[in-house]
Design a protein around this motif. Structure first.
Motif, PDB file in Angstrom:
ATOM      1  N   GLU A  26       0.695   4.663  -1.647  1.00  0.00           N
ATOM      2  CA  GLU A  26      -0.023   5.739  -0.977  1.00  0.00           C
ATOM      3  C   GLU A  26       0.419   7.130  -1.409  1.00  0.00           C
ATOM      4  O   GLU A  26       1.006   7.891  -0.656  1.00  0.00           O
ATOM      5  CB  GLU A  26       0.059   5.581   0.545  1.00  0.00           C
ATOM      6  CG  GLU A  26      -0.444   4.252   1.039  1.00  0.00           C
ATOM      7  CD  GLU A  26      -1.839   3.873   0.549  1.00  0.00           C
ATOM      8  OE1 GLU A  26      -2.683   4.756   0.293  1.00  0.00           O
ATOM      9  OE2 GLU A  26      -2.080   2.675   0.401  1.00  0.00           O
ATOM     10  N   VAL A  27       0.097   7.437  -2.633  1.00  0.00           N
ATOM     11  CA  VAL A  27       0.260   8.770  -3.205  1.00  0.00           C
ATOM     12  C   VAL A  27      -1.129   9.240  -3.594  1.00  0.00           C
ATOM     13  O   VAL A  27      -1.937   8.454  -4.073  1.00  0.00           O
ATOM     14  CB  VAL A  27       1.158   8.730  -4.460  1.00  0.00           C
ATOM     15  CG1 VAL A  27       1.168  10.064  -5.178  1.00  0.00           C
ATOM     16  CG2 VAL A  27       2.560   8.285  -4.098  1.00  0.00           C
ATOM     17  N   PHE A  28      -1.426  10.494  -3.342  1.00  0.00           N
ATOM     18  CA  PHE A  28      -2.632  11.048  -3.941  1.00  0.00           C
ATOM     19  C   PHE A  28      -2.426  12.503  -4.284  1.00  0.00           C
ATOM     20  O   PHE A  28      -1.571  13.183  -3.717  1.00  0.00           O
ATOM     21  CB  PHE A  28      -3.899  10.784  -3.115  1.00  0.00           C
ATOM     22  CG  PHE A  28      -4.027  11.526  -1.816  1.00  0.00           C
ATOM     23  CD1 PHE A  28      -4.569  12.806  -1.770  1.00  0.00           C
ATOM     24  CD2 PHE A  28      -3.656  10.921  -0.631  1.00  0.00           C
ATOM     25  CE1 PHE A  28      -4.723  13.472  -0.566  1.00  0.00           C
ATOM     26  CE2 PHE A  28      -3.802  11.580   0.581  1.00  0.00           C
ATOM     27  CZ  PHE A  28      -4.339  12.862   0.611  1.00  0.00           C
ATOM     28  N   ILE A  29      -3.199  12.931  -5.260  1.00  0.00           N
ATOM     29  CA  ILE A  29      -3.163  14.307  -5.729  1.00  0.00           C
ATOM     30  C   ILE A  29      -4.587  14.821  -5.587  1.00  0.00           C
ATOM     31  O   ILE A  29      -5.553  14.143  -5.970  1.00  0.00           O
ATOM     32  CB  ILE A  29      -2.690  14.394  -7.202  1.00  0.00           C
ATOM     33  CG1 ILE A  29      -1.277  13.813  -7.350  1.00  0.00           C
ATOM     34  CG2 ILE A  29      -2.686  15.839  -7.682  1.00  0.00           C
ATOM     35  CD1 ILE A  29      -1.233  12.420  -7.820  1.00  0.00           C
ATOM     36  N   HIS A  57       2.629   4.324  13.174  1.00  0.00           N
ATOM     37  CA  HIS A  57       2.428   5.758  13.013  1.00  0.00           C
ATOM     38  C   HIS A  57       2.541   6.070  11.522  1.00  0.00           C
ATOM     39  O   HIS A  57       3.633   6.008  10.957  1.00  0.00           O
ATOM     40  CB  HIS A  57       3.452   6.534  13.838  1.00  0.00           C
ATOM     41  CG  HIS A  57       3.452   6.117  15.272  1.00  0.00           C
ATOM     42  ND1 HIS A  57       2.613   6.684  16.204  1.00  0.00           N
ATOM     43  CD2 HIS A  57       4.147   5.144  15.922  1.00  0.00           C
ATOM     44  CE1 HIS A  57       2.806   6.089  17.375  1.00  0.00           C
ATOM     45  NE2 HIS A  57       3.732   5.154  17.231  1.00  0.00           N
ATOM     46  N   THR A  58       1.410   6.336  10.909  1.00  0.00           N
ATOM     47  CA  THR A  58       1.369   6.668   9.484  1.00  0.00           C
ATOM     48  C   THR A  58       1.572   8.164   9.345  1.00  0.00           C
ATOM     49  O   THR A  58       0.861   8.950   9.970  1.00  0.00           O
ATOM     50  CB  THR A  58       0.019   6.244   8.879  1.00  0.00           C
ATOM     51  OG1 THR A  58      -0.164   4.843   9.111  1.00  0.00           O
ATOM     52  CG2 THR A  58      -0.027   6.549   7.392  1.00  0.00           C
ATOM     53  N   SER A 114      12.095   0.492   3.419  1.00  0.00           N
ATOM     54  CA  SER A 114      12.863   1.341   2.515  1.00  0.00           C
ATOM     55  C   SER A 114      11.929   1.970   1.493  1.00  0.00           C
ATOM     56  O   SER A 114      11.099   1.281   0.891  1.00  0.00           O
ATOM     57  CB  SER A 114      13.930   0.495   1.811  1.00  0.00           C
ATOM     58  OG  SER A 114      14.634   1.289   0.893  1.00  0.00           O
ATOM     59  N   THR A 115      12.039   3.270   1.306  1.00  0.00           N
ATOM     60  CA  THR A 115      11.148   3.964   0.396  1.00  0.00           C
ATOM     61  C   THR A 115      11.887   5.082  -0.337  1.00  0.00           C
ATOM     62  O   THR A 115      12.711   5.761   0.273  1.00  0.00           O
ATOM     63  CB  THR A 115       9.922   4.534   1.144  1.00  0.00           C
ATOM     64  OG1 THR A 115       9.135   5.306   0.233  1.00  0.00           O
ATOM     65  CG2 THR A 115      10.314   5.404   2.310  1.00  0.00           C
ATOM     66  N   ASP A 117       4.550   7.472   4.617  1.00  0.00           N
ATOM     67  CA  ASP A 117       5.320   6.329   5.088  1.00  0.00           C
ATOM     68  C   ASP A 117       4.777   5.983   6.469  1.00  0.00           C
ATOM     69  O   ASP A 117       3.837   6.608   6.947  1.00  0.00           O
ATOM     70  CB  ASP A 117       6.838   6.589   5.083  1.00  0.00           C
ATOM     71  CG  ASP A 117       7.309   7.650   6.072  1.00  0.00           C
ATOM     72  OD1 ASP A 117       6.574   7.992   7.035  1.00  0.00           O
ATOM     73  OD2 ASP A 117       8.432   8.139   5.903  1.00  0.00           O
ATOM     74  N   TRP A 118       5.338   4.993   7.095  1.00  0.00           N
ATOM     75  CA  TRP A 118       4.923   4.639   8.447  1.00  0.00           C
ATOM     76  C   TRP A 118       6.146   4.195   9.236  1.00  0.00           C
ATOM     77  O   TRP A 118       7.186   3.852   8.680  1.00  0.00           O
ATOM     78  CB  TRP A 118       3.843   3.555   8.459  1.00  0.00           C
ATOM     79  CG  TRP A 118       4.306   2.231   7.947  1.00  0.00           C
ATOM     80  CD1 TRP A 118       4.238   1.784   6.663  1.00  0.00           C
ATOM     81  CD2 TRP A 118       4.953   1.198   8.689  1.00  0.00           C
ATOM     82  NE1 TRP A 118       4.792   0.537   6.559  1.00  0.00           N
ATOM     83  CE2 TRP A 118       5.244   0.151   7.794  1.00  0.00           C
ATOM     84  CE3 TRP A 118       5.323   1.053  10.021  1.00  0.00           C
ATOM     85  CZ2 TRP A 118       5.879  -1.024   8.190  1.00  0.00           C
ATOM     86  CZ3 TRP A 118       5.954  -0.119  10.406  1.00  0.00           C
ATOM     87  CH2 TRP A 118       6.220  -1.144   9.505  1.00  0.00           C
TER      88      TRP A 118
END
Length: 141
Positions: A94-97, A65-66, A36-37, A24-25
């Motif tokens: 912005e999800v990564f595995i 600020h990420t 909102s997340t 998030d940022w």
């Protein structure tokens, strides 16, 4: 979409540990997210791993600020389906595995995913296993 995501994730990470990373940022390093997340609900076991601050603008109201959050888990098909559904629905970005050596990275987005592999040969083998998923564009894009 989930089946395709999980098919590739199984090929990349079967029987291994992975890092699951979300982000998030905010306009402050520790403030609430700038939007909102569902990230905290969908990634509850994560810890804040890294904060990358962009303070190049002289006006503080334009500083960002990420924040990256991560957890480590044993890969199993379906273990990130909630996150993948949220990505496909554009509720979460912005999800990564990644494997724990960061040599294979899967970055899903709505409608597809980027897959980063350690060598061109690995990339080509992955592409060749899934040619039916490629577009008809000559570059396969």
């Amino acid at each position: 979409m989930l089946d395709r995501y999980n098919t590739i994730l199984d090929e990349l990470f079967a029987d291994t540990d992975v890092f699951v990373v979300t982000m998030d940022w905010s306009d402050t390093p520790t403030g609430p997210p700038g939007y909102s997340t569902p990230r905290p609900t969908l990634h509850p076991g994560s810890i804040r791993w890294w904060t990358e601050s962009d303070q190049d603008d002289p006006d503080p109201k334009f500083h960002t600020h990420t924040r990256l959050y991560a957890d480590r888990r044993r890969w199993s098909r379906g273990c990130v389906d909630g996150l993948l559904r949220a990505v496909a629905d554009e509720a979460l970005m912005e999800v990564f595995i990644a494997d724990t050596k960061l040599r294979h990275i899967h970055h899903p987005y709505d409608g597809d995913a980027d897959v980063i592999l350690a060598t061109p040969a690995e990339r080509d083998r992955m592409r060749d296993r899934h040619t039916d998923w490629l577009s008809s564009h000559p570059a396969g894009l």
